[in-house]
Design a protein around this motif. Structure first.
Motif, PDB file in Angstrom:
ATOM      1  N   CYS A 195       0.753  -0.888  -0.179  1.00 12.53           N
ATOM      2  CA  CYS A 195       0.166  -0.143   0.010  1.00 12.53           C
ATOM      3  C   CYS A 195       1.006   1.364  -0.315  1.00 12.53           C
ATOM      4  CB  CYS A 195      -0.535   0.301   1.083  1.00 12.53           C
ATOM      5  SG  CYS A 195      -0.207  -0.246   2.841  1.00 12.53           S
ATOM      6  N   ASP A 196       0.012   2.708   0.012  1.00 13.93           N
ATOM      7  CA  ASP A 196       0.433   3.613  -0.204  1.00 13.93           C
ATOM      8  C   ASP A 196      -0.092   4.865   0.730  1.00 13.93           C
ATOM      9  OD1 ASP A 196      -0.902   5.321  -3.105  1.00 13.93           O
ATOM     10  OD2 ASP A 196      -0.972   3.493  -1.873  1.00 13.93           O
ATOM     11  N   PRO A 197       0.013   4.144   1.770  1.00 15.09           N
ATOM     12  CA  PRO A 197      -0.747   5.413   2.792  1.00 15.09           C
ATOM     13  C   PRO A 197      -0.018   6.191   2.814  1.00 15.09           C
ATOM     14  CG  PRO A 197       0.447   3.390   4.235  1.00 15.09           C
ATOM     15  CD  PRO A 197       0.680   3.485   3.064  1.00 15.09           C
TER      16      PRO A 197
ATOM     17  N   ILE B 237      -4.528   7.415   2.800  1.00 13.92           N
ATOM     18  CA  ILE B 237      -6.225   8.487   3.685  1.00 13.92           C
ATOM     19  C   ILE B 237      -6.801   6.808   3.422  1.00 13.92           C
ATOM     20  CG2 ILE B 237      -8.285   9.473   3.876  1.00 13.92           C
ATOM     21  CD1 ILE B 237      -6.721  12.112   3.684  1.00 13.92           C
ATOM     22  N   ASP B 238      -7.198   6.580   2.555  1.00 13.66           N
ATOM     23  CA  ASP B 238      -7.764   5.251   2.224  1.00 13.66           C
ATOM     24  C   ASP B 238      -7.099   4.267   2.521  1.00 13.66           C
ATOM     25  OD1 ASP B 238      -6.787   6.260  -0.041  1.00 13.66           O
ATOM     26  OD2 ASP B 238      -8.554   4.625  -1.518  1.00 13.66           O
ATOM     27  N   ASP B 239      -6.089   4.227   2.008  1.00 11.64           N
ATOM     28  CA  ASP B 239      -4.727   2.710   2.636  1.00 11.64           C
ATOM     29  C   ASP B 239      -5.492   2.294   3.709  1.00 11.64           C
ATOM     30  OD1 ASP B 239      -3.926   4.972   0.335  1.00 11.64           O
ATOM     31  OD2 ASP B 239      -2.667   2.509   0.011  1.00 11.64           O
ATOM     32  N   SER B 240      -4.937   3.798   4.496  1.00 11.24           N
ATOM     33  CA  SER B 240      -5.468   3.297   6.157  1.00 11.24           C
ATOM     34  C   SER B 240      -6.755   3.119   6.608  1.00 11.24           C
ATOM     35  CB  SER B 240      -4.861   5.387   7.084  1.00 11.24           C
ATOM     36  OG  SER B 240      -4.094   5.303   6.597  1.00 11.24           O
TER      37      SER B 240
ATOM     38  N   GLY C 181       3.919   6.143  -3.984  1.00 11.89           N
ATOM     39  CA  GLY C 181       2.522   6.467  -4.610  1.00 11.89           C
ATOM     40  C   GLY C 181       2.070   7.963  -4.003  1.00 11.89           C
ATOM     41  N   ASN C 182       0.430   7.553  -2.978  1.00 12.37           N
ATOM     42  CA  ASN C 182       0.400   8.502  -2.373  1.00 12.37           C
ATOM     43  C   ASN C 182       1.331   9.722  -1.884  1.00 12.37           C
ATOM     44  OD1 ASN C 182      -2.287   8.014  -3.429  1.00 12.37           O
ATOM     45  ND2 ASN C 182      -2.587   5.882  -1.623  1.00 12.37           N
ATOM     46  N   SER C 183       2.006   8.961  -0.722  1.00 11.38           N
ATOM     47  CA  SER C 183       3.108   9.474  -0.126  1.00 11.38           C
ATOM     48  C   SER C 183       4.155   8.614  -0.343  1.00 11.38           C
ATOM     49  CB  SER C 183       2.990   9.297   1.547  1.00 11.38           C
ATOM     50  OG  SER C 183       1.475   9.709   1.996  1.00 11.38           O
TER      51      SER C 183
ATOM     52  N   ALA D 208      -3.142  -5.438  -3.457  1.00  4.47           N
ATOM     53  CA  ALA D 208      -2.439  -4.112  -3.639  1.00  4.47           C
ATOM     54  C   ALA D 208      -2.972  -3.269  -3.670  1.00  4.47           C
ATOM     55  CB  ALA D 208      -1.604  -4.542  -5.130  1.00  4.47           C
ATOM     56  N   LEU D 209      -2.521  -2.166  -2.526  1.00  3.41           N
ATOM     57  CA  LEU D 209      -3.228  -1.173  -3.200  1.00  3.41           C
ATOM     58  C   LEU D 209      -2.707   0.409  -3.414  1.00  3.41           C
ATOM     59  CD1 LEU D 209      -4.672  -0.877   1.170  1.00  3.41           C
ATOM     60  CD2 LEU D 209      -5.987  -2.056  -1.477  1.00  3.41           C
ATOM     61  N   GLY D 210      -1.546   0.410  -4.235  1.00  5.28           N
ATOM     62  CA  GLY D 210      -0.929   0.709  -4.285  1.00  5.28           C
ATOM     63  C   GLY D 210      -0.443   1.005  -5.859  1.00  5.28           C
TER      64      GLY D 210
ATOM     65  N   GLY E 185     -11.387   7.820 -15.473  1.00  6.00           N
ATOM     66  CA  GLY E 185      -9.824   7.871 -14.926  1.00  6.00           C
ATOM     67  C   GLY E 185     -10.350   9.702 -13.565  1.00  6.00           C
ATOM     68  N   ASN E 186      -9.235   9.360 -12.311  1.00  4.54           N
ATOM     69  CA  ASN E 186      -9.028  10.041 -11.829  1.00  4.54           C
ATOM     70  C   ASN E 186      -7.907  11.038 -12.092  1.00  4.54           C
ATOM     71  OD1 ASN E 186      -7.605   8.497 -10.443  1.00  4.54           O
ATOM     72  ND2 ASN E 186      -8.803   7.861  -8.825  1.00  4.54           N
ATOM     73  N   CYS E 187      -7.246  10.124 -12.550  1.00  2.00           N
ATOM     74  CA  CYS E 187      -5.563  11.786 -12.814  1.00  2.00           C
ATOM     75  C   CYS E 187      -5.778  11.971 -14.442  1.00  2.00           C
ATOM     76  CB  CYS E 187      -4.652  10.989 -11.440  1.00  2.00           C
ATOM     77  SG  CYS E 187      -3.798   9.553 -12.369  1.00  2.00           S
TER      78      CYS E 187
ATOM     79  N   ALA F 183      -7.155   7.227 -17.139  1.00  2.00           N
ATOM     80  CA  ALA F 183      -5.995   6.704 -15.819  1.00  2.00           C
ATOM     81  C   ALA F 183      -6.239   7.112 -14.841  1.00  2.00           C
ATOM     82  CB  ALA F 183      -4.292   6.802 -16.117  1.00  2.00           C
ATOM     83  N   GLU F 184      -5.951   5.716 -13.705  1.00  2.00           N
ATOM     84  CA  GLU F 184      -6.562   6.307 -12.878  1.00  2.00           C
ATOM     85  C   GLU F 184      -5.127   6.031 -12.358  1.00  2.00           C
ATOM     86  OE1 GLU F 184      -5.216   3.112 -10.524  1.00  2.00           O
ATOM     87  OE2 GLU F 184      -6.024   4.275  -9.071  1.00  2.00           O
ATOM     88  N   TYR F 185      -5.282   6.630 -10.348  1.00  2.00           N
ATOM     89  CA  TYR F 185      -3.795   7.189 -10.132  1.00  2.00           C
ATOM     90  C   TYR F 185      -2.655   5.730 -10.627  1.00  2.00           C
ATOM     91  CZ  TYR F 185       0.254   8.363  -6.950  1.00  2.00           C
ATOM     92  OH  TYR F 185       1.198   8.541  -6.502  1.00  2.00           O
ATOM     93  N   ASN F 186      -3.196   4.466  -8.852  1.00  5.97           N
ATOM     94  CA  ASN F 186      -2.378   3.359  -9.337  1.00  5.97           C
ATOM     95  C   ASN F 186      -1.416   3.077 -10.147  1.00  5.97           C
ATOM     96  OD1 ASN F 186      -2.682   3.626  -6.378  1.00  5.97           O
ATOM     97  ND2 ASN F 186      -4.151   1.920  -6.217  1.00  5.97           N
ATOM     98  N   TYR F 187      -2.231   2.777 -11.611  1.00  2.00           N
ATOM     99  CA  TYR F 187      -1.450   2.080 -12.775  1.00  2.00           C
ATOM    100  C   TYR F 187      -1.241   3.399 -13.370  1.00  2.00           C
ATOM    101  CZ  TYR F 187      -4.189  -2.072 -11.569  1.00  2.00           C
ATOM    102  OH  TYR F 187      -4.783  -3.006 -11.419  1.00  2.00           O
TER     103      TYR F 187
ATOM    104  N   ASN G 189     -11.344   3.974  -1.844  1.00  2.00           N
ATOM    105  CA  ASN G 189     -11.167   2.878  -2.824  1.00  2.00           C
ATOM    106  C   ASN G 189     -10.846   1.694  -2.332  1.00  2.00           C
ATOM    107  OD1 ASN G 189     -11.071   4.914  -5.218  1.00  2.00           O
ATOM    108  ND2 ASN G 189     -10.258   6.182  -4.042  1.00  2.00           N
ATOM    109  N   ASP G 190      -9.510   2.044  -1.012  1.00  2.00           N
ATOM    110  CA  ASP G 190      -8.880   0.364  -0.741  1.00  2.00           C
ATOM    111  C   ASP G 190     -10.102  -0.089   0.001  1.00  2.00           C
ATOM    112  OD1 ASP G 190      -5.615   3.051  -1.275  1.00  2.00           O
ATOM    113  OD2 ASP G 190      -6.797   1.395  -2.598  1.00  2.00           O
ATOM    114  N   PRO G 191     -10.521   0.582   1.148  1.00  2.00           N
ATOM    115  CA  PRO G 191     -11.342  -0.854   1.864  1.00  2.00           C
ATOM    116  C   PRO G 191     -11.832  -1.359   1.058  1.00  2.00           C
ATOM    117  CG  PRO G 191     -11.484   1.888   2.651  1.00  2.00           C
ATOM    118  CD  PRO G 191     -10.983   2.263   1.528  1.00  2.00           C
TER     119      PRO G 191
HETATM  120  O1  RIB Z   1      -6.661   5.832  -7.367  1.00  2.00           O
HETATM  121  C1  RIB Z   1      -7.651   5.484  -6.248  1.00  2.00           C
HETATM  122  C2  RIB Z   1      -6.030   5.042  -5.186  1.00  2.00           C
HETATM  123  O2  RIB Z   1      -4.751   5.482  -5.376  1.00  2.00           O
HETATM  124  C3  RIB Z   1      -6.313   4.981  -4.443  1.00  2.00           C
HETATM  125  O3  RIB Z   1      -5.467   3.622  -3.894  1.00  2.00           O
HETATM  126  C4  RIB Z   1      -5.385   5.803  -3.580  1.00  2.00           C
HETATM  127  O4  RIB Z   1      -4.676   5.292  -2.202  1.00  2.00           O
HETATM  128  C5  RIB Z   1      -4.492   5.960  -4.736  1.00  2.00           C
HETATM  129  O5  RIB Z   1      -3.303   4.778  -4.590  1.00  2.00           O
END
Ligand code: RIB
Ligand code: CA
Length: 329
Positions: A9-11, A13-16, A39-41, A122-124, A157-159, A163-167, A243-245
């Motif tokens: 993960c990449d904590p 907030i949602d990873d946490s 990732g996030n951090s 895998a959350l990141g 996508g969200n970024c 595309a979604e951020y993790n990928y 997302n992650d939960p």
């Molecule tokens: O796009 C959402 C994902 O990217 C989530 O896992 C969020 O924590 C970030 O890693």
């Protein structure tokens, strides 16, 4: 049956929140360790945040291992604009001293899968998993199952538009993992934005959590306030998409989501970099390497999430259906 799992993960907030859920599902999950990816951090911040969550949960017995500090190929791009300067909603919780591991995340993944059946949630970005494959393909092949929060099929996508951020953050890592799974004849469960966007923590749900469990609710409030503000600014959404939960909940209860098997590739360059190209119609005639989740039940998710996080019977959570926001996006 209890299953051994590592959470990468990449904590965040949602990873946490996902870590809190996983640690509250002791009947279903044995969390053998937490591996951190940039990732996030940045990776050091992510590891520090994971320990803050473990301390809140009274589970500093769970080891945290630092992994990749940058993606396979691309420059590292964080998401601190979404998760706050500390990666944990600018809660600025005190660091937890000690509990550092002298082993890296990839070595821990490799050692653990050799000891016996173990899956990865895998959350990141999937950099650590890609590095494991490059280091020891046989060990990668021993991973019992991979459930990945990432990607998107019919949802935007969200970024980037697609595309979604993790990928998007590590498209080469994601592409390598999906290709490796195709070569192994295995499938990743892709818990993407098509389903996670339905999981909106609303102010009312948070208030309900605080009423039911002040300690847990106030902690969640502390780390999500920044995230609520971000969603209002970014999307005029009153609430925040956690997302992650959902990936953790789905790992434990497969009836929470439905989807379709497909051959998935990840674009690694150009204007659609990071996009998951989901061949749901079989144009390429390739064997599916993914189960792409496309439908979920937010009421059932939040009943499980609250029940486990607060240690309450789901049957007693009678307000959940009225408080869950049906999101059409
Ligand atoms: O796009 C959402 C994902 O990217 C989530 O896992 C969020 O924590 C970030 O890693
Ligand atoms: Ca994440």
């Amino acid at each position: 049956m209890k299953r051994r799992v590592m959470i990468d993960c990449d904590p965040g907030i949602d990873d946490s929140l996902a870590l809190m859920l996983a640690l509250s599902m002791e009947e279903e999950l044995e969390v053998t360790g937490i591996t951190i990816v940039c990732g996030n951090s940045p990776v050091d911040m992510g590891a520090a945040n994971a320990k803050k969550v473990l301390e809140h949960m009274g589970r500093l017995d769970i080891p945290v291992f630092k992994g990749a500090a940058r993606p396979l190929e691309r420059e590292y791009v964080d998401a601190l604009d979404t998760h706050g300067r500390d990666g944990l909603g600018e809660s600025f919780l005190p660091d937890v001293a000690g509990y550092d591991q002298d082993m890296g995340a990839v070595d821990f993944l490799e050692k653990t899968v050799k000891e016996g059946p173990c899956s990865v949630i895998a959350l990141g970005p999937m950099t650590n998993l890609a590095l494991l494959y490059q280091k020891n393909p046989a060990a990668f092949a021993q991973i019992e199952e991979i459930v990945s929060m990432g990607g998107n099929f019919r949802s935007h996508g969200n970024c980037s538009p697609v595309a979604e951020y993790n990928y998007w953050a590590d498209p080469d890592g994601a592409a390598l993992v999906y290709e490796a799974m195709a070569n192994l004849g295995k499938k990743i469960s892709m818990v993407g934005l098509d389903v996670t966007r339905k999981i909106v923590l609303t102010p009312d749900l948070l208030e309900y959590m605080k009423r039911l469990s002040p300690d847990r609710g106030k902690f969640v409030e502390k780390i999500t306030k920044f995230y609520f503000d971000f969603h209002w600014r970014q999307e005029r959404l009153i609430g925040c998409v956690i997302n992650d939960p959902l990936a953790v909940a789905y790992f434990a209860d497969r009836t929470l989501c439905e989807g379709t098997e497909a051959y998935v590739q990840v674009e690694t360059e150009g204007i659609s970099i990071g996009q998951t190209v989901v061949d749901s119609m079989g144009f390429y005639g390739k064997h599916p390497n993914a189960l792409v989740l496309t439908a979920t039940d937010p009421v059932r998710f939040f009943s499980l999430f609250f029940g486990r996080l607060l240690g309450l019977e789901e049957s007693g959570l009678d307000l959940i259906p009225a408080l869950v926001k049906e999101v059409g996006r």
